[in-house]
Design an enzyme around this catalytic site. Structure first.
Site, PDB file in Angstrom:
ATOM      1  N   SER A  64     -64.970 -22.839  27.586  1.00 38.33           N
ATOM      2  CA  SER A  64     -63.932 -22.938  27.017  1.00 38.33           C
ATOM      3  C   SER A  64     -63.509 -24.199  26.145  1.00 38.33           C
ATOM      4  CB  SER A  64     -62.603 -22.654  27.955  1.00 38.33           C
ATOM      5  OG  SER A  64     -62.733 -21.539  28.469  1.00 38.33           O
ATOM      6  N   HIS A 122     -68.623 -18.652  22.472  1.00 34.66           N
ATOM      7  CA  HIS A 122     -67.332 -18.859  23.282  1.00 34.66           C
ATOM      8  C   HIS A 122     -66.658 -17.165  23.280  1.00 34.66           C
ATOM      9  CE1 HIS A 122     -63.078 -20.144  23.965  1.00 34.66           C
ATOM     10  NE2 HIS A 122     -63.319 -19.715  25.255  1.00 34.66           N
ATOM     11  N   GLU A 182     -66.568 -17.096  19.254  1.00 33.66           N
ATOM     12  CA  GLU A 182     -66.359 -18.806  18.455  1.00 33.66           C
ATOM     13  C   GLU A 182     -67.806 -19.577  18.729  1.00 33.66           C
ATOM     14  OE1 GLU A 182     -63.355 -21.193  20.557  1.00 33.66           O
ATOM     15  OE2 GLU A 182     -62.586 -22.058  18.751  1.00 33.66           O
ATOM     16  N   ASN A 199     -58.772 -22.615  21.841  1.00 33.00           N
ATOM     17  CA  ASN A 199     -58.181 -23.266  22.979  1.00 33.00           C
ATOM     18  C   ASN A 199     -57.162 -24.586  22.565  1.00 33.00           C
ATOM     19  OD1 ASN A 199     -58.282 -21.479  25.057  1.00 33.00           O
ATOM     20  ND2 ASN A 199     -60.499 -22.194  25.179  1.00 33.00           N
TER      21      ASN A 199
END
Ligand code: NAI
Length: 295
Positions: free
Chosen positions: A123, A144, A156, A194
């Site tokens: 992450s 991701h 991602e 994130n």
């Protein structure tokens, strides 16, 4: 190196929330999947959840009964990293801890064939640093997925400093083969999603911690006031509070700004083992223990 359509065998390491969904996607796309976890119970849970998820999709007519059973049959649980030696692509989805991931990448680099691409579902951890633990940094990349992987439409992709154009193109096409939309991020803490999401989740914890409002009102406010499908505290429970805390620490250390410093309430929940939905208790209770929003 295999092209995206030639990727036939995929190793998935970590059979938790993310790894089980990633294994399901790869099997449904026709790949032979080798699924590895340090915890045999996690493997049993993963196989049960993948089977019921695929059978639900078949019952709704999204895939044929035969395709469903074929997909389930393509997943093989294994017990050692050595069992992944012939994989064309390995996707790592173990605990969000840089040292543990690096140790795994060192091992993978030693045992997989020279052409194998090594991807991490991290992450927030630097792909460049994970790649530097190997002798094949050009073949290391971030892939991701979002939770739950079979449902969420995004992947991602994170290019490390040395990821080759060829590996990026292969992983992008493979992600599209899984039916996903791809975005590409450079390798900075938290990448794109994130970097933007975790400060909001952290702020929601601060609002709860300082008594601004109840957890329900914070979540309802963000759902109905900003049209999010789920409030930030509930989303944190779904992601896993331990994962949220790890990502915030990476943002805080990597970007050096106190605005990323994790809220003490989030830290306390993780210390107490309130890790979110996967443990039955986080900010909210999911039918196991009673829940309280008080620190
Ligand atoms: P999880 O806690 O559900 O599963 C992790 C699994 O990895 C566990 O079954 C554990 O037994 C296994 N494991 C730990 N160390 C291992 C090792 N050395 N070798 C083999 N297996 C090992 O965690 P989750 O949520 O699936 O997260 C996994 C990774 O995916 C983390 O890097 C996380 O940051 C990332 N991620 C998580 C998302 C989420 O919403 N939870 C979203 C996107 C990425």
């Amino acid at each position: 190196m295999a092209t995206a359509s030639e990727i036939a065998a995929v190793g998935v390491i970590g059979a938790g929330q993310m790894g089980s969904g990633i294994a399901q996607l790869a099997a449904a796309a026709g790949c032979a999947v080798l699924l590895l976890d340090a915890d045999p119970a996690a493997l049993s849970r993963a196989v049960a959840s993948i089977s019921s998820s695929l059978r639900r999709l078949a019952a709704k007519g999204h895939l044929s009964q035969a395709a469903c059973e074929d997909s389930i049959g393509r997943i093989r649980c294994v017990s050692a990293v050595q069992d992944l030696r012939d994989a064309d692509l390995v996707i790592e989805a173990i605990v969000e801890n840089e040292d543990v991931k690096k140790r795994l990448f060192v091992e993978l680099d030693k045992i997989t064939k020279p052409s194998t691409i090594l991807a991490s579902n991290t992450s927030s951890i630097s792909i460049t640093r994970l790649a530097s633990a190997t002798k094949r940094p050009a073949q290391v990349i971030g892939m991701h997925f979002f939770n739950p992987p079979p449902i969420m439409k995004l992947i991602e992709i994170i290019r490390g400093a040395d990821t080759s154009d060829e590996v990026f193109a292969t992983v992008k096409s493979f992600s599209e083969r899984l039916g996903k939309t791809v975005i590409c991020s450079h390798d900075y803490p938290g990448f794109i999603v994130n970097r933007v999401l975790m400060p909001m989740i952290n702020e929601a914890f601060w609002a709860l911690y300082t008594g601004v409002a109840t957890k329900e009102d914070i979540d309802t406010g963000m759902k109905l006031g900003t049209n999010h499908p789920m409030g930030p505290l509930q989303l944190a429970d779904f992601i896993g509070l331990d994962v949220c805390l790890s990502v915030l620490r990476v943002l805080h250390n990597g970007l050096g700004d106190n605005k990323y410093s994790p809220c003490p309430l989030l830290v306390q929940y993780v210390d107490a083992g309130r890790l979110g939905k996967k443990r039955g208790l986080g900010v909210y209770s999911y039918g196991q223990k009673s829940s309280s929003s008080k620190p």
